[in-house]
Write a protein that holds these residues in place. Sequence first.
Motif, PDB file in Angstrom:
ATOM      1  N   PHE A  39       0.823  -1.217   0.000  1.00 28.40           N
ATOM      2  CA  PHE A  39       0.000   0.000   0.000  1.00 28.40           C
ATOM      3  C   PHE A  39       0.855   1.265   0.000  1.00 28.40           C
ATOM      4  O   PHE A  39       0.364   2.337  -0.337  1.00 28.40           O
ATOM      5  N   ARG A  97       6.462   2.451  -6.047  1.00 28.67           N
ATOM      6  CA  ARG A  97       5.724   3.078  -7.154  1.00 28.67           C
ATOM      7  C   ARG A  97       6.639   3.812  -8.122  1.00 28.67           C
ATOM      8  O   ARG A  97       6.360   3.863  -9.320  1.00 28.67           O
ATOM      9  N   GLY A 125      -1.113   5.537  -5.103  1.00 29.26           N
ATOM     10  CA  GLY A 125      -1.584   6.523  -4.129  1.00 29.26           C
ATOM     11  C   GLY A 125      -3.023   6.903  -4.445  1.00 29.26           C
ATOM     12  O   GLY A 125      -3.488   6.756  -5.587  1.00 29.26           O
ATOM     13  N   CYS A 126      -3.725   7.396  -3.432  1.00 26.44           N
ATOM     14  CA  CYS A 126      -5.154   7.695  -3.622  1.00 26.44           C
ATOM     15  C   CYS A 126      -5.353   8.886  -4.559  1.00 26.44           C
ATOM     16  O   CYS A 126      -6.169   8.835  -5.478  1.00 26.44           O
ATOM     17  N   TYR A 127      -4.592   9.965  -4.352  1.00 26.22           N
ATOM     18  CA  TYR A 127      -4.722  11.099  -5.275  1.00 26.22           C
ATOM     19  C   TYR A 127      -4.351  10.669  -6.707  1.00 26.22           C
ATOM     20  O   TYR A 127      -5.078  10.969  -7.650  1.00 26.22           O
ATOM     21  N   SER A 149      -9.097  16.034  -0.438  1.00 30.22           N
ATOM     22  CA  SER A 149      -9.192  14.732   0.235  1.00 30.22           C
ATOM     23  C   SER A 149      -9.812  14.855   1.612  1.00 30.22           C
ATOM     24  O   SER A 149      -9.550  15.819   2.344  1.00 30.22           O
ATOM     25  N   GLY A 150     -10.557  13.829   1.991  1.00 31.81           N
ATOM     26  CA  GLY A 150     -11.012  13.681   3.366  1.00 31.81           C
ATOM     27  C   GLY A 150      -9.833  13.357   4.272  1.00 31.81           C
ATOM     28  O   GLY A 150      -8.763  12.944   3.815  1.00 31.81           O
ATOM     29  N   GLY A 179      -7.378  10.206   4.625  1.00 28.73           N
ATOM     30  CA  GLY A 179      -6.250  10.095   3.701  1.00 28.73           C
ATOM     31  C   GLY A 179      -4.912  10.269   4.401  1.00 28.73           C
ATOM     32  O   GLY A 179      -3.884   9.806   3.917  1.00 28.73           O
ATOM     33  N   ALA A 180      -4.933  10.935   5.537  1.00 25.11           N
ATOM     34  CA  ALA A 180      -3.684  11.165   6.284  1.00 25.11           C
ATOM     35  C   ALA A 180      -3.373  10.030   7.253  1.00 25.11           C
ATOM     36  O   ALA A 180      -2.362  10.069   7.949  1.00 25.11           O
ATOM     37  N   TYR A 202      -2.182  22.207   0.812  1.00 22.41           N
ATOM     38  CA  TYR A 202      -0.902  21.882   1.458  1.00 22.41           C
ATOM     39  C   TYR A 202       0.085  21.353   0.418  1.00 22.41           C
ATOM     40  O   TYR A 202      -0.312  20.889  -0.644  1.00 22.41           O
ATOM     41  N   HIS A 218       4.227  18.098  -3.359  1.00 23.99           N
ATOM     42  CA  HIS A 218       3.621  16.869  -2.829  1.00 23.99           C
ATOM     43  C   HIS A 218       4.224  15.667  -3.556  1.00 23.99           C
ATOM     44  O   HIS A 218       4.404  15.679  -4.768  1.00 23.99           O
ATOM     45  N   ARG A 219       4.506  14.603  -2.785  1.00 20.79           N
ATOM     46  CA  ARG A 219       5.193  13.419  -3.336  1.00 20.79           C
ATOM     47  C   ARG A 219       4.356  12.673  -4.361  1.00 20.79           C
ATOM     48  O   ARG A 219       4.868  11.781  -5.056  1.00 20.79           O
ATOM     49  N   HIS A 220       3.066  13.009  -4.499  1.00 15.03           N
ATOM     50  CA  HIS A 220       2.276  12.363  -5.555  1.00 15.03           C
ATOM     51  C   HIS A 220       2.485  13.012  -6.921  1.00 15.03           C
ATOM     52  O   HIS A 220       2.099  12.437  -7.939  1.00 15.03           O
ATOM     53  N   LEU A 234      -6.941  19.603   2.062  1.00 19.19           N
ATOM     54  CA  LEU A 234      -7.539  18.808   3.127  1.00 19.19           C
ATOM     55  C   LEU A 234      -8.952  19.343   3.393  1.00 19.19           C
ATOM     56  O   LEU A 234      -9.132  20.535   3.599  1.00 19.19           O
TER      57      LEU A 234
HETATM   58  C1  LIG Z   1      -5.082  13.835   3.226  1.00 18.72           C
HETATM   59  C2  LIG Z   1      -3.677  13.277   3.184  1.00 18.72           C
HETATM   60  O1  LIG Z   1      -2.860  13.607   4.022  1.00 18.72           O
HETATM   61  N1  LIG Z   1      -3.399  12.416   2.216  1.00 18.72           N
HETATM   62  C3  LIG Z   1      -2.117  11.787   2.066  1.00 18.72           C
HETATM   63  C4  LIG Z   1      -2.134  10.883   0.860  1.00 18.72           C
HETATM   64  C5  LIG Z   1      -2.556   9.480   1.153  1.00 18.72           C
HETATM   65  C6  LIG Z   1      -2.043   8.494   0.109  1.00 18.72           C
HETATM   66  O2  LIG Z   1      -2.603   8.004  -0.818  1.00 18.72           O
HETATM   67  O3  LIG Z   1      -0.818   8.371   0.168  1.00 18.72           O
HETATM   68  P1  LIG Z   1       0.323   7.336  -0.080  1.00 18.72           P
HETATM   69  O4  LIG Z   1       1.102   7.804  -1.217  1.00 18.72           O
HETATM   70  O5  LIG Z   1       1.094   7.429   1.177  1.00 18.72           O
HETATM   71  O6  LIG Z   1      -0.232   6.003  -0.273  1.00 18.72           O
HETATM   72  C7  LIG Z   1      -0.995  12.809   1.857  1.00 18.72           C
HETATM   73  O7  LIG Z   1      -1.225  13.893   1.340  1.00 18.72           O
HETATM   74  O8  LIG Z   1       0.163  12.439   2.123  1.00 18.72           O
END
Ligand SMILES: CC(=O)N[C@@H](CCC(=O)OP(=O)(O)O)C(=O)O
Length: 337
Positions: free
Chosen positions: A99, A104, A150-152, A180-181, A184-185, A205, A210-212, A236
């Motif tokens: 997860f 990735r 990742g969710c995003y 995101s809700g 997600g954190a 934020y 952001h790492r995504h 958020l």
């Molecule tokens: C609202 C919130 O804090 N969301 C998380 C993302 C959750 C997710 O999908 O992250 P992974 O890449 O860790 O799997 C964040 O922004 O870091």
Amino acid sequence: MAIRVAILGATGYTAVELIKILLRHPEVTITALTSRQEGNAPIASVHPTLVGRISANLENLTPAEVAARAECVFSCLPHCASAEVIPELLKAGCRVVDFSADYRLNSPQVYEEWYGHRHPDPERLGKVPYGLPELFREEIRGASLVANPGCYPTSVILALAPLLKAGLIEPRDIIVDSKSGVSGAGRTPKLTTHFPECNESLSAYNVGRHRHQPEIEQVLGQVAGSTVEVVFTPHLVPMDRGILTTTYSRPTRQVSEDEVLDCLESFYQNEPFVQVVDHLPATKDTAGTNFCHITARIVRDRIVTVSCLDNLVKGASGAAVQNFNLMYGFPETTALL
Ligand SMILES: CC(=O)N[C@@H](CCC(=O)OP(=O)(O)O)C(=O)O
Ligand SMILES: NC(=O)C1=CN([C@@H]2O[C@H](COP(=O)(O)OP(=O)(O)OC[C@H]3O[C@@H](n4cnc5c(N)ncnc54)[C@H](OP(=O)(O)O)[C@@H]3O)[C@@H](O)[C@H]2O)C=CC1
């Protein structure tokens, strides 16, 4: 015989969602639930929604102990912690759905740049299928390790991949705005997710850092066959779960709204979990489900897409079970509809 399954980090939010899905899965027996902190507590004492549904206890197990009990491991650990244990599990013959973000990205240098530490298992990067069946189904089938997205990124990639693949949008001029809700954190407490900090408030934020962002660019780049650049801004939102993503891109030629919707519809016509809709979707439409809903509009000279999903289901645990079903050759929708 049912597949013996272990869940690492079973006290977390994704894990509880995963347990609920796996309890409905006819081919799965849960044989181990790990936690560093909860001793031998019953899992239902940590997650009361499981009362009366599963009697297993949490345990602090080593990877060798996990491998002795399970054929397949779902690692619901944070990044870095996950890649510390996965090599040993794979060596012991387990198959793993991770997860975390650890497998990735294809490049150890990019991982280090965005995650701030050296990758514990750099040799494997670039060889692990990215667990988005809608794009990488054949690589996931039969894999021993899958990197759950990742969710995003799932909400962004599903909306943009068909348009990039069809050459309908400029690949280096894409704005992504996601909300995101708070689940997600994760469950681990932090100041930013403390109730008085985030309730009745909406905040952006990690703008541009952001790492995504590299995850989205890497996967969309593979789909487009060229460099993709996005400006990604996460927010958020004071709700428990759900992600709503709006993207703004420039068409490469004059295109109608119907043409964009047709492009999305034909790409996803055989996909069980992606629905292209005419209306503007809302997070409530996909809450508690493994579905992603997507629509598109043309506004001035931009294509606007709106997509939503449940971060804990299609954004995490539902996707993980979809990947598990593919890895083991079960019908892809098992336990997910
Ligand atoms: C609202 C919130 O804090 N969301 C998380 C993302 C959750 C997710 O999908 O992250 P992974 O890449 O860790 O799997 C964040 O922004 O870091
Ligand atoms: N929440 C979401 O919407 C999504 C999350 N993810 C990813 O899924 C994974 C799990 O997320 P989530 O369930 O939200 O996280 P949580 O924080 O809710 O749970 C993670 C669990 O892992 C254990 N843990 C924490 N730190 C460590 C560590 N250093 N070493 C070993 N175990 C640790 C903790 O259990 P204990 O203290 O009991 O040992 C904790 O309960 C993460 O990698 C996350 O990035 C992916 C997509 C969406």
